[in-house]
Design a protein around this motif. Structure first.
Motif, PDB file in Angstrom:
ATOM      1  N   GLU A   1      34.652  45.541  37.150  1.00  0.00           N
ATOM      2  CA  GLU A   1      34.376  44.694  37.547  1.00  0.00           C
ATOM      3  C   GLU A   1      34.368  44.798  39.292  1.00  0.00           C
ATOM      4  OE1 GLU A   1      37.924  42.234  36.137  1.00  0.00           O
ATOM      5  OE2 GLU A   1      37.124  42.073  34.732  1.00  0.00           O
ATOM      6  N   ILE A   2      34.993  46.099  39.660  1.00  0.00           N
ATOM      7  CA  ILE A   2      35.569  46.343  41.213  1.00  0.00           C
ATOM      8  C   ILE A   2      34.356  47.618  41.745  1.00  0.00           C
ATOM      9  CG2 ILE A   2      37.407  47.145  42.377  1.00  0.00           C
ATOM     10  CD1 ILE A   2      39.096  46.075  41.058  1.00  0.00           C
ATOM     11  N   ASP A   3      33.667  47.045  43.008  1.00  0.00           N
ATOM     12  CA  ASP A   3      32.348  47.930  43.124  1.00  0.00           C
ATOM     13  C   ASP A   3      33.062  48.365  44.962  1.00  0.00           C
ATOM     14  OD1 ASP A   3      32.215  45.298  44.333  1.00  0.00           O
ATOM     15  OD2 ASP A   3      30.004  44.648  43.754  1.00  0.00           O
ATOM     16  N   SER A   4      33.867  48.091  45.260  1.00  0.00           N
ATOM     17  CA  SER A   4      34.654  48.377  46.850  1.00  0.00           C
ATOM     18  C   SER A   4      36.409  48.632  46.786  1.00  0.00           C
ATOM     19  CB  SER A   4      34.320  47.455  47.422  1.00  0.00           C
ATOM     20  OG  SER A   4      34.873  47.802  48.935  1.00  0.00           O
ATOM     21  N   VAL A   5      36.571  49.750  47.609  1.00  0.00           N
ATOM     22  CA  VAL A   5      38.155  49.902  46.688  1.00  0.00           C
ATOM     23  C   VAL A   5      38.706  48.827  48.241  1.00  0.00           C
ATOM     24  CG1 VAL A   5      39.821  51.439  48.369  1.00  0.00           C
ATOM     25  CG2 VAL A   5      37.130  52.785  47.402  1.00  0.00           C
ATOM     26  N   ALA A   6      38.051  48.358  48.689  1.00  0.00           N
ATOM     27  CA  ALA A   6      38.509  47.221  49.747  1.00  0.00           C
ATOM     28  C   ALA A   6      39.213  45.795  48.813  1.00  0.00           C
ATOM     29  CB  ALA A   6      38.395  46.141  50.929  1.00  0.00           C
ATOM     30  N   LYS A   7      38.452  46.008  47.650  1.00  0.00           N
ATOM     31  CA  LYS A   7      39.148  45.335  46.183  1.00  0.00           C
ATOM     32  C   LYS A   7      40.009  45.462  45.546  1.00  0.00           C
ATOM     33  CE  LYS A   7      34.196  43.079  46.451  1.00  0.00           C
ATOM     34  NZ  LYS A   7      32.787  42.777  45.247  1.00  0.00           N
ATOM     35  N   VAL A   8      40.622  46.464  45.878  1.00  0.00           N
ATOM     36  CA  VAL A   8      41.355  47.050  44.339  1.00  0.00           C
ATOM     37  C   VAL A   8      43.552  46.258  45.743  1.00  0.00           C
ATOM     38  CG1 VAL A   8      42.916  48.925  44.023  1.00  0.00           C
ATOM     39  CG2 VAL A   8      40.189  49.214  44.522  1.00  0.00           C
ATOM     40  N   ASP A   9      43.787  45.821  44.245  1.00  0.00           N
ATOM     41  CA  ASP A   9      45.122  45.152  45.403  1.00  0.00           C
ATOM     42  C   ASP A   9      45.754  45.849  45.143  1.00  0.00           C
ATOM     43  OD1 ASP A   9      46.361  45.336  42.543  1.00  0.00           O
ATOM     44  OD2 ASP A   9      44.792  43.588  42.452  1.00  0.00           O
ATOM     45  N   VAL A  10      47.201  45.736  45.635  1.00  0.00           N
ATOM     46  CA  VAL A  10      48.265  46.761  45.688  1.00  0.00           C
ATOM     47  C   VAL A  10      48.924  47.186  44.374  1.00  0.00           C
ATOM     48  CG1 VAL A  10      48.699  46.374  47.753  1.00  0.00           C
ATOM     49  CG2 VAL A  10      50.503  45.560  45.531  1.00  0.00           C
ATOM     50  N   PHE A  11      48.693  46.196  42.931  1.00  0.00           N
ATOM     51  CA  PHE A  11      49.641  47.021  41.961  1.00  0.00           C
ATOM     52  C   PHE A  11      48.450  47.927  41.292  1.00  0.00           C
ATOM     53  CE2 PHE A  11      50.835  42.280  42.938  1.00  0.00           C
ATOM     54  CZ  PHE A  11      52.148  42.871  42.691  1.00  0.00           C
TER      55      PHE A  11
END
Length: 268
Positions: A129-139
């Protein structure tokens, strides 16, 4: 360790550092195969030349590390949280980990088990579901960091552990690999810095071979050049073929290690 062995180990480090096959494991096996004495300088060298591989990531992704535009603070926050579990556990277990660094049998076991896992990860985590490191949250970053702790066992592969952790957290293969590269920088820098500080007498102390420091410098430079090429090739192959071929490779190498130990070509 002579100069030819120095260069061969550096090439092995550069090729394997960011592949999911364990650079530490391959250097242990290469050292054992070449009959290199398992002394303190060799252990230091195998860790310290990672500085070259670190530099390769920073150069290839310099815009991520040095573009201080909107979102840069969150980028570093995620990297710090992702590496924190490894730093804490690595510091606490440093002595125990060093005891395993000369064991081909441990490497063979972890390569084999890790290879079996890599055969199936593409099927297990096939709905990213996540195609960018920017969308990775801290958790998610922190949870991937706990996966990275598996790499404290020689032969596991820090790259494999964090990429699988990233995919488990819904990242695409390519983005999981890139995030793994970013986490490698502080993780490897901390491990290398700690070893260099702890064993500085091997480089500048009385009675130290005059070429020890030069060997580290040359080895690091070679690892840098080789890692630059290996990273690009790995990302391309990962997008096209996934992890299965790396799993097969690990299983084959693991079985060869078992055979070599059994027949006495390698010491357990």
């Amino acid at each position: 360790m002579d100069w030819l062995q120095t260069v061969i180990l550096a090439i092995v480090e550069g090729i394997t550092e960011y592949l999911p096959i364990s650079s530490t494991g391959h250097m242990i096996l290469t050292s054992a195969a070449m009959g290199i004495a398992d002394d303190e300088f060799v252990k230091l060298y195998e860790v310290a030349i990672q500085l070259g591989a670190i530099l390769a990531v920073v150069v290839l992704y310099w815009k991520k590390f040095f573009s201080f535009q909107q979102g840069w603070l969150q980028f570093y926050q995620k990297i710090i949280l992702g590496v924190l579990p490894l730093l804490i556990l690595g510091f606490l277990l440093h002595k125990e980990i060093e005891k395993l660094l000369g064991s081909p049998l441990v490497v063979g076991c972890t390569l084999f088990v890790g290879g079996i896992i890599l055969l199936f990860v593409d099927k297990w985590f096939n709905k990213p579901e996540i195609d960018s490191v920017a969308k990775v949250d801290v958790f998610r970053a922190l949870r991937i960091g706990f996966f990275q702790c598996l790499a404290l066992l020689p032969g596991t592969s820090r790259s494999a552990a964090t990429i699988v952790g990233g995919m488990q957290q819904k990242l695409t293969r390519a983005e999981a690999a890139e995030f793994s590269f970013f986490l490698a920088v502080p993780a490897m820098l901390a491990a290398t810095g700690y070893d260099l500080l702890k064993k500085k007498d091997l480089l500048i102390g009385p009675g130290v071979g005059s070429d020890n420091l030069l060997k580290l410098a040359v080895g690091g430079f070679i690892a840098f050049l080789v890692a630059m090429a290996a990273i690009k090739l790995f990302i391309n192959s990962l997008k096209k073929y996934g992890f299965k071929m790396w799993g097969v490779y690990r299983i084959i190498v693991g079985l060869l290690v078992f055979a070599a130990v059994y027949w006495g070509y390698l010491k357990a």
